[in-house]
Design an enzyme around this catalytic site. Structure first.
Site, PDB file in Angstrom:
ATOM      1  CB  SER A 142      -0.959   0.042   1.370  1.00  0.00           C
ATOM      2  OG  SER A 142      -1.835   1.358   1.396  1.00  0.00           O
ATOM      3  CE1 TYR A 155      -3.968  -1.726   6.391  1.00  0.00           C
ATOM      4  CE2 TYR A 155      -3.195   0.392   5.414  1.00  0.00           C
ATOM      5  CZ  TYR A 155      -3.604  -0.657   5.399  1.00  0.00           C
ATOM      6  OH  TYR A 155      -3.987  -1.447   4.023  1.00  0.00           O
TER       7      TYR A 155
END
Length: 249
Positions: A142, A155
């Protein structure tokens, strides 16, 4: 192995209910894949569409939080369909930074899935692909891990670790016939982000799947979705930290 037409024949999806993962698998099946394993917690996953498209689909129980079971899961999948052409770990927990700030145990638990689970299953899959002498591991990283933001740094830090792991694993597999594709999507609109305000250059699961297919076709080692994020983050990496801290959440 790839069939006579050069198409992928077997696919293993870890996180068998993942929107992105299923979108990738559906494209592979439409392109000729005929044997699919969907590994999901509880051993339940949507098989109807893939079967309608002509695939033989097996469903296995998979728990990302139990790394001691991962090597066995890879071998069980191979026992079902033979050599694994494409392996896609597509599991994870988005979580909330506010929740993590209040509950560090929850933060540690989710990082264990988002990073540790991928390390465990990635190493087990890589060992299988190396033994086969072929196959591709698709790692869904990501942009959140390219430069970690305060809005989701737990995260993001797990994704940063995963991205580094994937790059190192790719180097370790070089020359073995197996390879790793690192996928760096931006904000993905879907179930995981429902209720959140989409970020600039947001994408859908279908767009991520299209990017993965392009990487498989062209043998790219890294793919950004959308592609213009690569340039955007080349600039963002250079921003002074005081400016980076003030970026909108």
């Amino acid at each position: 192995m790839r069939n006579a037409l050069g198409s992928v024949d077997t696919v293993l999806l870890l996180g068998g209910r993942s929107e992105i993962g299923l979108a990738i698998v559906e494209r592979l099946v439409r392109r000729g894949a005929r044997r699919v394993v969907l590994a999901a917690r509880g051993g339940t996953a949507p098989v109807e569409e893939l079967e309608r498209l002509g695939a033989e689909v097996h469903v296995l129980d998979f728990d990302a939080a139990r790394p001691e079971t991962h090597a066995g899961l890879i071998e069980e999948a191979a026992a079902k369909v033979g050599d694994l052409d494409v392996v896609i770990p597509a599991f994870g927990v988005l979580g909330s930074q506010a929740v993590y700030d209040a509950d560090p145990v929850a933060a540690a638990r989710d990082v264990a899935v988002n990073f540790g689970g991928h390390v465990s299953i990635g190493l087990a899959a890589a060992r299988r692909l190396r033994e086969q002498g072929h196959g591709t591991l698709v790692v869904l990283s990501s942009v959140a891990g390219v430069r970690v933001r305060k809005a989701n740094f737990v995260y993001g830090s797990a994704k940063a670790g995963l991205d580094g792991f994937a790059q190192g694993l790719a180097d370790a597999l070089h020359g073995s016939g197996a390879r790793v594709v690192v996928v760096r999507p931006g904000f993905v609109i879907g179930r995981m982000t429902r209720g959140m305000t989409p970020a600039p250059m947001s994408v859908t699961a279908a767009e991520v799947a299209d990017g993965v297919m392009e990487a498989l076709d062209t043998r790219k080692v890294t793919v950004w979705v959308p592609a213009r994020l690569r340039l955007a983050f080349a600039v963002m990496r250079l921003l002074p930290r005081p400016i980076w801290r003030r970026l909108p959440r």
